[in-house]
Design an enzyme around this catalytic site. Structure first.
Site, PDB file in Angstrom:
ATOM      1  N   ASN A 151     -28.363  -3.515   8.765  1.00  0.00           N
ATOM      2  CA  ASN A 151     -29.044  -3.938   7.522  1.00  0.00           C
ATOM      3  C   ASN A 151     -28.791  -2.948   6.373  1.00  0.00           C
ATOM      4  OD1 ASN A 151     -30.763  -1.787   7.980  1.00  0.00           O
ATOM      5  ND2 ASN A 151     -32.568  -3.030   8.443  1.00  0.00           N
ATOM      6  N   ALA A 164     -29.503  -0.054  16.190  1.00  0.00           N
ATOM      7  CA  ALA A 164     -30.347  -0.276  15.005  1.00  0.00           C
ATOM      8  C   ALA A 164     -31.807   0.050  15.325  1.00  0.00           C
ATOM      9  CB  ALA A 164     -30.219  -1.727  14.553  1.00  0.00           C
ATOM     10  N   ALA A 165     -32.344   1.072  14.680  1.00  0.00           N
ATOM     11  CA  ALA A 165     -33.723   1.496  14.947  1.00  0.00           C
ATOM     12  C   ALA A 165     -34.118   2.552  13.925  1.00  0.00           C
ATOM     13  CB  ALA A 165     -33.825   2.096  16.355  1.00  0.00           C
ATOM     14  N   TYR A 219     -42.093   7.239  17.962  1.00  0.00           N
ATOM     15  CA  TYR A 219     -40.644   7.026  18.102  1.00  0.00           C
ATOM     16  C   TYR A 219     -40.274   6.935  19.592  1.00  0.00           C
ATOM     17  CZ  TYR A 219     -35.693   8.201  18.357  1.00  0.00           C
ATOM     18  OH  TYR A 219     -34.361   8.208  18.683  1.00  0.00           O
ATOM     19  N   LYS A 226     -39.081   3.496  21.912  1.00  0.00           N
ATOM     20  CA  LYS A 226     -37.829   3.448  22.692  1.00  0.00           C
ATOM     21  C   LYS A 226     -38.147   3.176  24.164  1.00  0.00           C
ATOM     22  CE  LYS A 226     -34.532   4.303  19.669  1.00  0.00           C
ATOM     23  NZ  LYS A 226     -33.260   3.585  19.536  1.00  0.00           N
ATOM     24  N   PHE A 272     -30.031  13.798  23.741  1.00  0.00           N
ATOM     25  CA  PHE A 272     -30.731  14.991  23.280  1.00  0.00           C
ATOM     26  C   PHE A 272     -30.329  15.163  21.804  1.00  0.00           C
ATOM     27  CE2 PHE A 272     -33.186  16.602  26.921  1.00  0.00           C
ATOM     28  CZ  PHE A 272     -32.983  15.496  27.731  1.00  0.00           C
ATOM     29  N   HIS A 298     -32.344  17.034   9.985  1.00  0.00           N
ATOM     30  CA  HIS A 298     -31.800  17.668  11.181  1.00  0.00           C
ATOM     31  C   HIS A 298     -31.243  19.062  10.902  1.00  0.00           C
ATOM     32  CE1 HIS A 298     -31.730  13.338  12.310  1.00  0.00           C
ATOM     33  NE2 HIS A 298     -32.399  13.873  13.322  1.00  0.00           N
ATOM     34  N   ARG A 304     -43.198  23.005  13.103  1.00  0.00           N
ATOM     35  CA  ARG A 304     -43.260  21.607  12.698  1.00  0.00           C
ATOM     36  C   ARG A 304     -44.050  20.865  13.776  1.00  0.00           C
ATOM     37  NH1 ARG A 304     -37.605  18.401  11.917  1.00  0.00           N
ATOM     38  NH2 ARG A 304     -37.498  18.745  14.166  1.00  0.00           N
ATOM     39  N   ASP A 362     -42.982  19.502  17.737  1.00  0.00           N
ATOM     40  CA  ASP A 362     -41.749  20.075  18.287  1.00  0.00           C
ATOM     41  C   ASP A 362     -42.031  20.798  19.606  1.00  0.00           C
ATOM     42  OD1 ASP A 362     -39.778  19.338  16.508  1.00  0.00           O
ATOM     43  OD2 ASP A 362     -39.878  21.174  15.316  1.00  0.00           O
TER      44      ASP A 362
HETATM   45  N1  UDP Z   1     -35.474  22.837  12.584  1.00  0.00           N
HETATM   46  C1  UDP Z   1     -35.758  23.886  11.710  1.00  0.00           C
HETATM   47  N2  UDP Z   1     -35.621  23.673  10.376  1.00  0.00           N
HETATM   48  C2  UDP Z   1     -35.207  22.480   9.846  1.00  0.00           C
HETATM   49  C3  UDP Z   1     -34.921  21.409  10.744  1.00  0.00           C
HETATM   50  C4  UDP Z   1     -35.071  21.633  12.109  1.00  0.00           C
HETATM   51  O1  UDP Z   1     -36.125  24.982  12.128  1.00  0.00           O
HETATM   52  O2  UDP Z   1     -35.114  22.345   8.608  1.00  0.00           O
HETATM   53  C5  UDP Z   1     -35.628  23.041  14.031  1.00  0.00           C
HETATM   54  C6  UDP Z   1     -36.639  22.119  14.667  1.00  0.00           C
HETATM   55  O3  UDP Z   1     -37.917  22.711  14.674  1.00  0.00           O
HETATM   56  C7  UDP Z   1     -36.073  21.941  16.070  1.00  0.00           C
HETATM   57  C8  UDP Z   1     -34.569  22.100  15.891  1.00  0.00           C
HETATM   58  O4  UDP Z   1     -34.400  22.739  14.624  1.00  0.00           O
HETATM   59  O5  UDP Z   1     -36.498  22.977  16.903  1.00  0.00           O
HETATM   60  C9  UDP Z   1     -33.829  20.796  15.900  1.00  0.00           C
HETATM   61  O6  UDP Z   1     -34.478  19.911  15.014  1.00  0.00           O
HETATM   62  P1  UDP Z   1     -33.853  18.533  14.587  1.00  0.00           P
HETATM   63  O7  UDP Z   1     -34.744  17.919  13.556  1.00  0.00           O
HETATM   64  O8  UDP Z   1     -32.411  18.729  14.223  1.00  0.00           O
HETATM   65  O9  UDP Z   1     -33.856  17.667  15.930  1.00  0.00           O
HETATM   66  P2  UDP Z   1     -35.069  17.267  16.929  1.00  0.00           P
HETATM   67  O10 UDP Z   1     -35.047  18.313  18.004  1.00  0.00           O
HETATM   68  O11 UDP Z   1     -36.322  17.214  16.152  1.00  0.00           O
HETATM   69  O12 UDP Z   1     -34.637  15.946  17.432  1.00  0.00           O
END
Ligand code: UDP
Length: 328
Positions: A32, A73-74, A140, A144, A168, A188, A281, A284
């Site tokens: 989309n 798509a998600a 999320y 899934k 992962f 990311h 965050r 996490d």
């Molecule tokens: N991370 C961070 N700063 C950022 C984005 C991510 O320190 O601006 C850290 C986040 O806390 C995690 C790792 O990097 O430990 C990977 O995060 P990402 O969002 O890439 O992937 P996720 O593990 O959430 O799928």
């Protein structure tokens, strides 16, 4: 094989389309374009539409004599899913069920599903095996997992066979540098580190330095997007050869901390990266590392980009060559 790829204009989808076409499959993409990019899919038919549009799906299945579906798509942002669970249930579950229903009605019996390590929740053991309990800690992961559950029941009742690939941390870009990661907003780690190196953002914020890990920052298992793409192709071949439905983890099996990622990126780009230390965050987990032995044993999958430096090098080729991503 004639394959419909939903979400084929997205990051992992477009790399998988490239791999499938290289292997001689005939591919049609349904996207989309809410997040995907037309420019990420070249020389392939791209139909702009919804996975929940059953009439469109039926038409595409018939017109292209579709034998298998790869479903990307998600919606896929953990934080956003906590704030807006309704959108996630609608996009990932309701539209996903429409796809399964239409596949069952149209007799399309093979599906490779883009799943996630987020189905496991807080790990009780690391590396995480596929038999680990699935207790997602965000919508999320829950959505899934919900579709995985439906696929299982549909399988028994309607003859659907599937492979669910629990990724992962997808990272890197096609080694050609022609396509890569372009999210808006970008959340990311690796793209943000490289955007910081390019001066596109003032600094990278490190989310938390008090985790129970070797250096206090979160540990993740980064897997190259082209290695993910290969896994989808192998899973399709196995389904075509009659393999039963199954679930596979996909990671490199090596954990790297946020600080290790930054250090490796500094080696790749040849300059220091500006960082700031911030709070954790929410949501996490401290460490997520895959046990991917099952797909190695059963499908002979092996990562070509097992080394973090190689992964970041390919990402750097993409980001430095396309600072504006695919453009608007
Ligand atoms: N991370 C961070 N700063 C950022 C984005 C991510 O320190 O601006 C850290 C986040 O806390 C995690 C790792 O990097 O430990 C990977 O995060 P990402 O969002 O890439 O992937 P996720 O593990 O959430 O799928």
């Amino acid at each position: 094989m004639n394959i419909l790829v939903t979400g084929g204009a997205g990051y992992i989808g477009s790399h998988t389309v490239l791999e499938l076409v290289k292997r001689g499959h005939r591919v049609v993409v349904l996207d989309n374009l809410s997040k995907g990019h037309r420019a990420a899919v070249r020389g392939i038919e791209l139909v702009q539409g919804e996975t929940g549009d059953t009439a469109l799906l039926k038409e595409l299945f018939e017109k292209h004599k579709v034998e298998a579906v790869v479903h990307f798509a998600a919606s896929s942002l953990v934080g956003e899913s906590v704030r807006q669970p309704a959108g996630y249930y609608h996009n990932n579950v309701v539209k996903g069920l429409a796809l399964l229903d239409t596949m069952a009605e149209s007799g399309v019996g093979r599906l490779v599903f883009s799943s996630t390590a987020a189905v496991y929740g807080e790990p009780l053991e690391v590396p995480i095996p596929e038999k680990h309990p699935t207790v997602p800690t965000n919508p999320y992961g829950a959505t899934k997992l919900a579709l995985e559950g439906a696929m299982r029941w549909y399988g028994g009742a309607y003859g659907l066979r599937f492979a669910s690939l629990r990724y992962f941390n997808a990272a890197g870009a096609d080694p050609s540098g022609a396509i890569g990661e372009d999210h808006d907003p970008e959340t990311h780690l690796i793209p943000l580190v490289l955007k910081s190196a390019l001066g596109l953002i003032p600094h990278l914020e490190i989310y938390g330095t008090d985790y129970p890990t070797s250096d206090g920052t979160c540990v993740r298992d980064y897997i190259h997007v082209s290695d993910l793409a290969t896994a989808h192709a192998l899973a399709l071949d196995a389904l075509a050869a009659g393999s039963p439905s199954t679930v596979y983890n996909l990671g490199n099996g090596n954990g790297y901390s946020v600080l290790e990622v930054i250090k490796t990126a500094e080696e790749v780009v040849g300059r220091p990266i500006k960082v700031k230390y911030g709070p954790r965050r929410p949501g996490d987990p401290a460490a997520l590392v895959a046990g991917s032995g099952k797909i190695m044993d059963e499908l002979g999958w092996q990562p070509r980009f097992a080394d973090l430096k190689m992964i970041i090098e390919t990402a750097w080729r993409w980001h430095s060559g396309h600072p504006a991503g695919f453009g608007k």
